[in-house]
Motif scaffolding. Sequence first.
Motif, PDB file in Angstrom:
ATOM      1  N   GLY A  17       0.812  -1.209   0.000  1.00  0.00           N
ATOM      2  CA  GLY A  17       0.000   0.000   0.000  1.00  0.00           C
ATOM      3  C   GLY A  17       0.841   1.252   0.000  1.00  0.00           C
ATOM      4  N   LYS A  18       2.073   1.166   0.520  1.00  0.00           N
ATOM      5  CA  LYS A  18       2.939   2.335   0.612  1.00  0.00           C
ATOM      6  C   LYS A  18       3.916   2.384  -0.553  1.00  0.00           C
ATOM      7  N   ASN A  19       4.100   3.557  -1.116  1.00  0.00           N
ATOM      8  CA  ASN A  19       5.056   3.734  -2.194  1.00  0.00           C
ATOM      9  C   ASN A  19       6.453   3.904  -1.601  1.00  0.00           C
ATOM     10  N   VAL A  20       7.275   2.880  -1.742  1.00  0.00           N
ATOM     11  CA  VAL A  20       8.620   2.932  -1.169  1.00  0.00           C
ATOM     12  C   VAL A  20       9.577   3.755  -2.033  1.00  0.00           C
ATOM     13  N   LEU A  21       9.119   4.163  -3.200  1.00  0.00           N
ATOM     14  CA  LEU A  21       9.934   4.988  -4.091  1.00  0.00           C
ATOM     15  C   LEU A  21       9.308   6.374  -4.240  1.00  0.00           C
ATOM     16  N   ASP A  22       8.940   6.940  -3.136  1.00  0.00           N
ATOM     17  CA  ASP A  22       8.277   8.244  -3.096  1.00  0.00           C
ATOM     18  C   ASP A  22       9.233   9.339  -3.586  1.00  0.00           C
ATOM     19  N   THR A  55       2.474  10.559  -9.316  1.00  0.00           N
ATOM     20  CA  THR A  55       1.861  11.865  -9.120  1.00  0.00           C
ATOM     21  C   THR A  55       2.395  12.539  -7.860  1.00  0.00           C
ATOM     22  N   LYS A  56       2.022  13.786  -7.691  1.00  0.00           N
ATOM     23  CA  LYS A  56       2.466  14.547  -6.523  1.00  0.00           C
ATOM     24  C   LYS A  56       1.895  13.999  -5.220  1.00  0.00           C
ATOM     25  N   ASP A  57       0.911  13.102  -5.317  1.00  0.00           N
ATOM     26  CA  ASP A  57       0.366  12.423  -4.142  1.00  0.00           C
ATOM     27  C   ASP A  57       1.008  11.052  -3.930  1.00  0.00           C
ATOM     28  N   ALA A  58       2.074  10.756  -4.677  1.00  0.00           N
ATOM     29  CA  ALA A  58       2.815   9.492  -4.598  1.00  0.00           C
ATOM     30  C   ALA A  58       2.038   8.313  -5.156  1.00  0.00           C
ATOM     31  N   ARG A  61       5.802  -3.954  -9.521  1.00  0.00           N
ATOM     32  CA  ARG A  61       5.592  -3.494  -8.152  1.00  0.00           C
ATOM     33  C   ARG A  61       4.544  -2.376  -8.086  1.00  0.00           C
ATOM     34  N   VAL A  62       4.155  -1.846  -9.255  1.00  0.00           N
ATOM     35  CA  VAL A  62       3.198  -0.741  -9.288  1.00  0.00           C
ATOM     36  C   VAL A  62       1.782  -1.297  -9.172  1.00  0.00           C
TER      37      VAL A  62
END
Length: 391
Positions: free
Chosen positions: A4-9, A50-53, A72-73
């Motif tokens: 759920g979390k974007n580790v490549l923010d 996006t700017k919201d990750a 992974r996306v």
Amino acid sequence: MKTGKNVLDITETLRAHRSDAFLIVGNSNNPDIFYSTHFFASDAYAYVQTKDAAEVILVSDMERTRAEKESRVPRVRTLQDYGYRDKIKARGDPALAYCDCLAQMFQELGVRRIAVPRDFPYHIAQVLKEEGFAFEAVKSPFQQLRARKNAEEIEKVRKAQDACNLAMKAAVEMIHKSEIVNGHLNYHGYDLTAEKVRAAIDLTLIEHGCEAEGTIVACGKGSANPHWEGSGLIMADEPVVIDIFPRNKRDRYFADMSRTVLKGKSPERLEDMYKAVLEAQEEAIAMVRPGVLCSDIHNRVCEIFGEKGYATYKSGSSVGFIHSTGHGVGLEIHEAPSVGEREVALEEGNIITIEPGLYYPDIGGIRLEDLILVTADGHENLTEMEKRFAV
């Protein structure tokens, strides 16, 4: 692996450039797109953050199922989701239809200002500009993320370097087992050439799931050209610079190693050069740890050569030590950090080469290169191959 979390923010970069999204278009040979998606495809596809990750990849229809499994996306869209075939009919040009699909996806995401890497395709940017989107070419935020390898990436580089070790051993063993006949080397009754040594290297790499382009097997005076691949007979009493930088075909990560060997009698001048390069390399490797500046390592190598009477490019010389001390290795053979004049601090997880060399066109070159992992409290040398000049 999808979470759920974007580790490549990379939203900090997007905020700094007042951009709504970052866009990459390319296939798996583009290291940033492979790094950001973990998806292997020979045809081009698009990655957006996006700017919201939030992350999206846009692939062809036939890649949807595989992308949903392997990437992974979390969000996968296809060209046909945006009516690609109808757009081709309307536009009469698949390239323009592709741009229209991107435009529709950006409208869906609420994106108007787009950051792209500096090597972004001009045509796509130009068409989307005409459709009202704003573009800014920026330094890729993924390049710095890629410089710090996680445990999984380290193992992938280690696997490639294990294959590199075996390939180097095969090459040196051929030279070691050769006989000297009329001033050149003969292996099992055949003249030993750079091409034959390179073929043995390639075969070993293939057997271990790797491939290599541009492998260097450079003998004699020509070895003073650091990037000459080498050709022809391997001669006795002359240096042979061997530089192998393979990539694992499945994992896509590179490795790198150089050795210089000689069969026969070594001239005293070459012996002295080899000892100087070895000393410079050993001292440079000993300096590697988190927080140390790459420029300090490089400057110390230059000092050691200067103290021993060898020229460096810092004095304007075109012979002697004429390149940087090393570079990062990962999804590219040359990536961050560069071990040269820039004041960049090493970080845990960096994988770098340390490869000092000396080059004199009247006698040849000497280069030694090891692959070094920066650990929490120092370093680990990933290179097992011994260093022995006369074989």
